[in-house]
Design a protein around this motif. Sequence first.
Motif, PDB file in Angstrom:
ATOM      1  N   SER A  90       0.867  -1.184   0.000  1.00 31.00           N
ATOM      2  CA  SER A  90       0.000   0.000   0.000  1.00 31.00           C
ATOM      3  C   SER A  90       0.902   1.232   0.000  1.00 31.00           C
ATOM      4  N   ALA A  91       1.538   1.444  -1.133  1.00 29.33           N
ATOM      5  CA  ALA A  91       2.526   2.515  -1.259  1.00 29.33           C
ATOM      6  C   ALA A  91       2.454   3.073  -2.676  1.00 29.33           C
ATOM      7  N   PRO A  92       2.958   4.302  -2.868  1.00 31.42           N
ATOM      8  CA  PRO A  92       2.933   4.873  -4.222  1.00 31.42           C
ATOM      9  C   PRO A  92       3.957   4.193  -5.130  1.00 31.42           C
ATOM     10  N   GLY A  93       3.637   4.156  -6.425  1.00 36.87           N
ATOM     11  CA  GLY A  93       4.583   3.578  -7.366  1.00 36.87           C
ATOM     12  C   GLY A  93       3.927   3.103  -8.642  1.00 36.87           C
ATOM     13  N   VAL A  94       4.579   2.141  -9.287  1.00 38.39           N
ATOM     14  CA  VAL A  94       4.161   1.602 -10.577  1.00 38.39           C
ATOM     15  C   VAL A  94       3.783   0.148 -10.393  1.00 38.39           C
ATOM     16  N   TYR A  95       2.787  -0.310 -11.140  1.00 46.72           N
ATOM     17  CA  TYR A  95       2.421  -1.730 -11.134  1.00 46.72           C
ATOM     18  C   TYR A  95       2.397  -2.221 -12.578  1.00 46.72           C
ATOM     19  N   VAL A  96       2.818  -3.475 -12.762  1.00 40.64           N
ATOM     20  CA  VAL A  96       2.913  -4.051 -14.101  1.00 40.64           C
ATOM     21  C   VAL A  96       2.168  -5.376 -14.121  1.00 40.64           C
ATOM     22  N   PHE A  97       1.064  -5.446 -14.865  1.00 42.99           N
ATOM     23  CA  PHE A  97       0.375  -6.711 -15.099  1.00 42.99           C
ATOM     24  C   PHE A  97       1.173  -7.509 -16.130  1.00 42.99           C
ATOM     25  N   LYS A  98       1.404  -8.810 -15.846  1.00 43.85           N
ATOM     26  CA  LYS A  98       2.171  -9.652 -16.768  1.00 43.85           C
ATOM     27  C   LYS A  98       1.416 -10.941 -17.072  1.00 43.85           C
ATOM     28  N   ASP A  99       1.680 -11.508 -18.257  1.00 45.91           N
ATOM     29  CA  ASP A  99       1.028 -12.753 -18.630  1.00 45.91           C
ATOM     30  C   ASP A  99       1.828 -13.956 -18.132  1.00 45.91           C
TER      31      ASP A  99
END
Length: 593
Positions: A225-234
């Motif tokens: 629960s922090a600021p940043g970037v998230y990357v969905f991957k297959d």
Amino acid sequence: MPSSKAPLAIQATFDDLGTPLRDVTFVVVDLETTGGSATASEITEVGAVKVRGGEVLGEFQTLVNPGLPIPAFISVLTGITDRMVASAPRIDTVLPAFLEFAHDTVLVAHNAPFDVTFLKVNAERLGLPWPGHRVVDTAHLARQLVTRDEAPNRKLSSLAQLFGAATTPDHRALHDARATVDVLHALLGRVGNLGVHTLEELGSFTSRVSPQQRRKRFLADGLPSAPGVYVFKDSQQRPLYVGTSVDIRRRVRSYFTASEQRTRMAEMVGIAETVTPIVCATPLEAEVRELRLIAEHKPRYNRRSRFPEKSVWVKLTVEAFPRLSVVKDVRDDGAQYAGPFGSRAQATEAIAALHEVVPLRQCTARLSTRGQGKACALADIGRCGAPCTGEQSVESYGDVVARATEALAGDARAVVEALEQRMSRLADKERFEDAGHLRDRLMALVRAAARAQRIAPLAASPEVVAARRRDDGGWEVVCVRHGRLAGTTITPRGADPMPAIEALRAGAEIVPPPVAPAPAALPEETEKVLRWLEAPGVRIVHLDGEWTCPMHGAGAARDRLEPLLRSRGEVAGFGEVPGRFETRPAAAVPSAG
């Protein structure tokens, strides 16, 4: 003797849960105005159509005397001139009549906040109570229901064409309102197919959450629960989608709930197998990391920033008789460059704007100073001095080049004024289509010149360190080198920030100097860094280089004209987000606390 039978239970029908849409009376409204600000501009035309159950019940249309001159820029857009509104009623007569026409109805508009705000502000000025209408925004509905494969954008003109509206929108109020009626009915048909049949459901409509989406909720487990970037991957760890948030876990969880309305996101979630979080120290770092990841991996479910390599520049060539050319890269060749542009089409429009008022040659051949060529048609009509024939000397042509250079890199007032005067003359002759083309060229030019004048000094600066106080009392610090974010940190509350700032400078990314005026980063990244540096409360801690901007540069023209386009929904493309450049001297180092 009273009956012992229990009351007959009757199951409520679906329609009993709310007001059926077929019974709702809608008033579809469109306004034309003198500008984009409801507090600083006036209404020039009101058009409205009252409909219920697919049938038109009535129409309302009138021009409005705004009490002030209509800018030529607006006349080009709407076709409404001062002469047309001279004998029209004022808003104090028109608004009460419209409110009576719209009594006890649901208001509908395309980009409704614009129209409704103007109506509310004028009602307040006149001391009229605002009825508190429910409002339906067809632009908002379209964003949920119309895919980009169907229409390139959610403008009224695009949707009217998609749905085969009987009236073509043309920036006249009643025509646009009629077109919006057809768009509304088409959109209501689509939500009806999704099970939305009442006004209450329409107001809270979101895309349905599929079981497949719900089953993937576990992907958010364990995320920070922090600021940043998230990357969905297959399943093969290929990035599908990159996003940013101030709370990664909460944002990722939203992809599995009704708050996620994008169809393509439901498809993406169905394919995703993992989510990789990247915690960032500051929001600016998160935005920049997102841009870089999208540019590197080009995830198929990201729509923007995937192809930064498509940006181009306008070059004033280095030769005896320079000309304007569109190029992909900036080279160290002594030429004057403007940009970057998001597309070759935008660059071509800017070149056409300069050619309108600056008689640069438009031929592509390299000319000899001896002038052995043959004059073209542009020379015959006075749009070129014919250096190809020897009729114009290198020195005389140099004066023409100086005008173009000044417009791109210095004082743009002369060129902008000449273009606006030509546009006004076309509007006075009611040649609105030609004036509209000139308006688009003018905007392409001032946007690009303003962007170049903002980016160039930052790109040339070896290092800029700036700080902004956080709500918790600490400092958010960034280090920028040649327009590229080289590092960022957060200093604790109450601590002396200088040790952290010095540590940041020592450990920041080493950025080699780029070829001026290009930055050492993606243009979009430099734009984001600039907007952060220009934000209120930012202090310059250290400046290695010179950060200046022309006093009468193109930014002033852009800031004056851009709001007029935004008022009509003409959104700028990549890197064209309006913003003022403010020259800042090196400020005092922030104190501890």
